[in-house]
Design a protein around this motif. Structure first.
Motif, PDB file in Angstrom:
ATOM      1  N   GLN A 257      54.121  38.541 -57.599  1.00 39.28           N
ATOM      2  CA  GLN A 257      53.962  37.276 -58.293  1.00 39.28           C
ATOM      3  C   GLN A 257      53.776  36.037 -57.536  1.00 39.28           C
ATOM      4  N   VAL A 258      52.718  35.215 -57.823  1.00 38.40           N
ATOM      5  CA  VAL A 258      52.220  33.461 -57.626  1.00 38.40           C
ATOM      6  C   VAL A 258      53.820  33.209 -57.593  1.00 38.40           C
ATOM      7  N   VAL A 259      53.867  32.922 -56.638  1.00 34.59           N
ATOM      8  CA  VAL A 259      55.723  31.714 -56.210  1.00 34.59           C
ATOM      9  C   VAL A 259      55.362  30.814 -56.098  1.00 34.59           C
ATOM     10  N   ALA A 260      54.252  29.873 -55.557  1.00 31.40           N
ATOM     11  CA  ALA A 260      54.276  28.708 -55.343  1.00 31.40           C
ATOM     12  C   ALA A 260      52.350  27.754 -55.116  1.00 31.40           C
ATOM     13  N   MET A 261      52.605  26.717 -55.065  1.00 27.59           N
ATOM     14  CA  MET A 261      51.130  26.121 -54.769  1.00 27.59           C
ATOM     15  C   MET A 261      51.564  24.899 -53.725  1.00 27.59           C
ATOM     16  N   ALA A 262      50.457  24.707 -52.433  1.00 28.67           N
ATOM     17  CA  ALA A 262      50.551  23.942 -52.356  1.00 28.67           C
ATOM     18  C   ALA A 262      49.322  23.213 -51.893  1.00 28.67           C
ATOM     19  N   LYS A 263      49.320  21.784 -52.076  1.00 30.52           N
ATOM     20  CA  LYS A 263      48.400  20.957 -52.775  1.00 30.52           C
ATOM     21  C   LYS A 263      48.534  19.920 -51.497  1.00 30.52           C
ATOM     22  N   TYR A 264      47.201  19.262 -50.918  1.00 31.78           N
ATOM     23  CA  TYR A 264      47.434  17.961 -50.080  1.00 31.78           C
ATOM     24  C   TYR A 264      46.208  17.296 -50.655  1.00 31.78           C
ATOM     25  N   PRO A 265      46.365  16.349 -50.635  1.00 37.21           N
ATOM     26  CA  PRO A 265      45.087  15.405 -51.150  1.00 37.21           C
ATOM     27  C   PRO A 265      44.080  14.737 -50.243  1.00 37.21           C
ATOM     28  N   ALA A 266      43.519  15.592 -49.673  1.00 32.09           N
ATOM     29  CA  ALA A 266      42.524  15.167 -48.783  1.00 32.09           C
ATOM     30  C   ALA A 266      42.203  16.667 -48.154  1.00 32.09           C
ATOM     31  N   PRO A 267      41.789  17.206 -47.593  1.00 29.49           N
ATOM     32  CA  PRO A 267      40.889  18.458 -46.184  1.00 29.49           C
ATOM     33  C   PRO A 267      42.073  19.063 -45.875  1.00 29.49           C
ATOM     34  N   VAL A 268      42.943  19.818 -45.244  1.00 32.61           N
ATOM     35  CA  VAL A 268      43.258  20.698 -44.420  1.00 32.61           C
ATOM     36  C   VAL A 268      42.172  21.513 -43.589  1.00 32.61           C
ATOM     37  N   ASP A 269      42.158  21.193 -42.299  1.00 24.13           N
ATOM     38  CA  ASP A 269      41.899  22.669 -41.150  1.00 24.13           C
ATOM     39  C   ASP A 269      42.392  23.731 -40.878  1.00 24.13           C
ATOM     40  N   ARG A 270      43.446  23.193 -41.436  1.00 21.91           N
ATOM     41  CA  ARG A 270      44.644  24.696 -41.279  1.00 21.91           C
ATOM     42  C   ARG A 270      46.153  24.616 -41.508  1.00 21.91           C
TER      43      ARG A 270
END
Length: 132
Positions: free
Chosen positions: A80-93
């Motif tokens: 099941q899809v349980v969450a979405m993580a977002k950050y408003p700029a590029p994330v390397d890791r």
């Protein structure tokens, strides 16, 4: 786009971005828990992430930043899809931690490029029909 499997028993689950696609700004967490035994209550999961950021505004060195922990579950499907993580700029890791007091589980994390407003920074739980 990159994908990695993370495990609730691992101390840390690191998902590297693929240089071919560039750094990511979004990721989807798809959890899979084993069948429950008997009348055990369905577990709830604590999901958190530490981001490795590289931004000229922040300087030459990488900066680590934590997103607030969220609680997901109980799962109503095996996968099941349980969450979405977002950050408003590029994330390397993306370094994920997820745990439960009850059982072990695994999850897939899919990284995506994209953009989001600053107000959408964090881990967002995907609601399902059993929530009261």
């Amino acid at each position: 786009m990159s994908v990695a499997e993370i495990d609730s028993e691992a101390r840390q689950n690191i998902v590297e971005t693929d240089p071919q696609f560039g750094a990511s700004t979004h990721c989807i967490v798809i959890m899979e828990q084993p069948p429950l035994m008997g009348d055990e209550p369905p577990p709830q999961w604590r999901v958190s992430a530490t981001l490795t950021l590289r931004d000229k505004v922040l300087g030459k060195s990488a900066v680590l930043a934590d997103l607030p922990t969220v609680i997901v579950g109980p799962l109503i499907h095996k996968r099941q899809v349980v969450a979405m993580a977002k950050y408003p700029a590029p994330v390397d890791r993306w370094s994920f931690r997820f745990e439960s007091d009850a059982v072990r589980a695994t999850a897939l994390v899919w990284l995506h490029p994209g953009s989001c407003p600053v107000t959408e920074c964090g881990i967002f739980v995907v609601q399902h029909g059993l929530k009261e």
